[in-house]
Design a protein around this motif. Structure first.
Motif, PDB file in Angstrom:
ATOM      1  N   PHE A  73       1.837   5.841  17.808  1.00 41.48           N
ATOM      2  CA  PHE A  73       0.723   5.045  17.316  1.00 41.48           C
ATOM      3  C   PHE A  73       0.582   3.858  18.254  1.00 41.48           C
ATOM      4  N   ALA A  74      -0.600   3.303  18.327  1.00 45.72           N
ATOM      5  CA  ALA A  74      -0.801   2.098  19.145  1.00 45.72           C
ATOM      6  C   ALA A  74      -1.846   1.223  18.474  1.00 45.72           C
ATOM      7  N   ILE A  75      -1.522  -0.061  18.355  1.00 45.30           N
ATOM      8  CA  ILE A  75      -2.467  -1.053  17.858  1.00 45.30           C
ATOM      9  C   ILE A  75      -2.559  -2.156  18.905  1.00 45.30           C
ATOM     10  N   GLU A 150      14.541   9.054   4.327  1.00 43.97           N
ATOM     11  CA  GLU A 150      14.366   7.761   3.669  1.00 43.97           C
ATOM     12  C   GLU A 150      14.684   6.622   4.631  1.00 43.97           C
ATOM     13  N   ALA A 151      15.762   6.773   5.389  1.00 41.84           N
ATOM     14  CA  ALA A 151      16.147   5.732   6.350  1.00 41.84           C
ATOM     15  C   ALA A 151      15.102   5.600   7.453  1.00 41.84           C
ATOM     16  N   ARG A 152      14.522   6.719   7.881  1.00 39.45           N
ATOM     17  CA  ARG A 152      13.479   6.664   8.913  1.00 39.45           C
ATOM     18  C   ARG A 152      12.260   5.904   8.404  1.00 39.45           C
ATOM     19  N   TYR A 153      11.887   6.164   7.158  1.00 45.55           N
ATOM     20  CA  TYR A 153      10.747   5.464   6.565  1.00 45.55           C
ATOM     21  C   TYR A 153      11.046   3.967   6.431  1.00 45.55           C
ATOM     22  N   GLU A 154      12.217   3.631   5.910  1.00 47.32           N
ATOM     23  CA  GLU A 154      12.612   2.219   5.751  1.00 47.32           C
ATOM     24  C   GLU A 154      12.616   1.500   7.105  1.00 47.32           C
ATOM     25  N   ASN A 155      13.132   2.163   8.120  1.00 46.65           N
ATOM     26  CA  ASN A 155      13.175   1.582   9.460  1.00 46.65           C
ATOM     27  C   ASN A 155      11.759   1.332   9.992  1.00 46.65           C
ATOM     28  N   LEU A 157       9.033   0.836   8.158  1.00 47.63           N
ATOM     29  CA  LEU A 157       8.484  -0.293   7.386  1.00 47.63           C
ATOM     30  C   LEU A 157       9.003  -1.626   7.900  1.00 47.63           C
ATOM     31  N   LEU A 158      10.284  -1.663   8.192  1.00 43.83           N
ATOM     32  CA  LEU A 158      10.917  -2.898   8.654  1.00 43.83           C
ATOM     33  C   LEU A 158      10.412  -3.312  10.033  1.00 43.83           C
ATOM     34  N   ASN A 159      10.320  -2.347  10.939  1.00 40.16           N
ATOM     35  CA  ASN A 159       9.986  -2.669  12.323  1.00 40.16           C
ATOM     36  C   ASN A 159       8.491  -2.670  12.640  1.00 40.16           C
ATOM     37  N   PHE A 160       7.696  -1.970  11.842  1.00 47.61           N
ATOM     38  CA  PHE A 160       6.265  -1.848  12.144  1.00 47.61           C
ATOM     39  C   PHE A 160       5.408  -2.053  10.899  1.00 47.61           C
ATOM     40  N   VAL A 164       1.599   0.294   8.767  1.00 48.60           N
ATOM     41  CA  VAL A 164       1.665   1.082   7.542  1.00 48.60           C
ATOM     42  C   VAL A 164       0.306   1.223   6.861  1.00 48.60           C
ATOM     43  N   GLN A 165      -0.463   0.162   6.769  1.00 49.37           N
ATOM     44  CA  GLN A 165      -1.769   0.235   6.109  1.00 49.37           C
ATOM     45  C   GLN A 165      -2.869   0.756   7.027  1.00 49.37           C
ATOM     46  N   ARG A 166      -2.571   0.912   8.308  1.00 55.74           N
ATOM     47  CA  ARG A 166      -3.617   1.268   9.269  1.00 55.74           C
ATOM     48  C   ARG A 166      -3.575   2.718   9.722  1.00 55.74           C
ATOM     49  N   VAL A 167      -2.506   3.421   9.387  1.00 51.10           N
ATOM     50  CA  VAL A 167      -2.419   4.822   9.813  1.00 51.10           C
ATOM     51  C   VAL A 167      -2.432   5.719   8.578  1.00 51.10           C
TER      52      VAL A 167
END
Length: 191
Positions: A73-75, A150-155, A157-160, A164-167
């Motif tokens: 992804f790129a913003i 679950e850990a991939r999703y949490e990571n 959310l934490l880092n990017f 989350v609301q844009r993709v």
């Protein structure tokens, strides 16, 4: 004004004189991209390195079975291209599509080569970008291999958090290596 955004980004990595900044920024052209418009498609050589000024993009491939696999992804202030196609000037294997109405600054492959040959600062900047990109991809692959969904999703959310609301959820699930339904279950557990 958009080239000021690019210049501010570049100055985080290399210091440019006013003349160098003008030479560097004048090598880019501004392109407006509509939502759902592709800037790269398979079998066409990616001729541009793209700096996102405004908007959001998704880079993905489609398997022989028709399944989409999101690679990037790129913003704003991110770069997006089919880098394998761009660097080697071979046909692309990725689709890159705008997720929102967007503005990008494009640098043509030949112009980048001229910039790098003309000034070691430009070459240093692109080397730093390549190193950072490679390290990021290495961390991402390793994290995906050794951690749970679950850990991939949490990571992510934490880092990017800005992504989350844009993709779209299906694209995020694809990026994280899970089904949309499984991502929904993970999200529902969190609420």
């Amino acid at each position: 004004m958009n080239k000021d955004q690019l210049l501010n980004y570049v100055q985080n990595f290399v210091s440019l004189t006013d003349d160098e900044a003008m030479e560097f920024c004048s090598s880019f052209k501004e392109v407006k991209v509509k939502k759902r418009q592709f800037i790269v498609q398979p079998n066409f050589t990616d001729r541009y390195r793209n700096f996102v000024v405004k908007g959001a993009f998704r880079a993905y491939a489609i398997s022989d079975e028709g399944q989409e696999h999101t690679l990037q992804f790129a913003i704003e202030n991110w770069w997006v291209s089919d880098f394998n196609s761009y660097i080697y000037q071979h046909p692309a294997t990725l689709f890159i599509v705008a997720l929102e109405d967007s503005v990008i600054l494009q640098l043509e492959y030949e112009k980048e080569q001229e910039l790098k040959a003309s000034n070691h600062k430009f070459e240093t900047f692109f080397r730093i970008m390549a190193e950072k990109g490679l390290a990021f991809e290495h961390r991402r692959i390793l994290f995906n291999l050794i951690h749970s969904a679950e850990a991939r999703y949490e990571n992510f959310l934490l880092n990017f958090p800005n992504f989350v609301q844009r993709v779209p959820q299906y694209a995020l699930a694809s990026y994280l290596g899970m089904s949309t339904e499984f991502l929904s279950r993970i999200r529902n557990k969190k609420t």
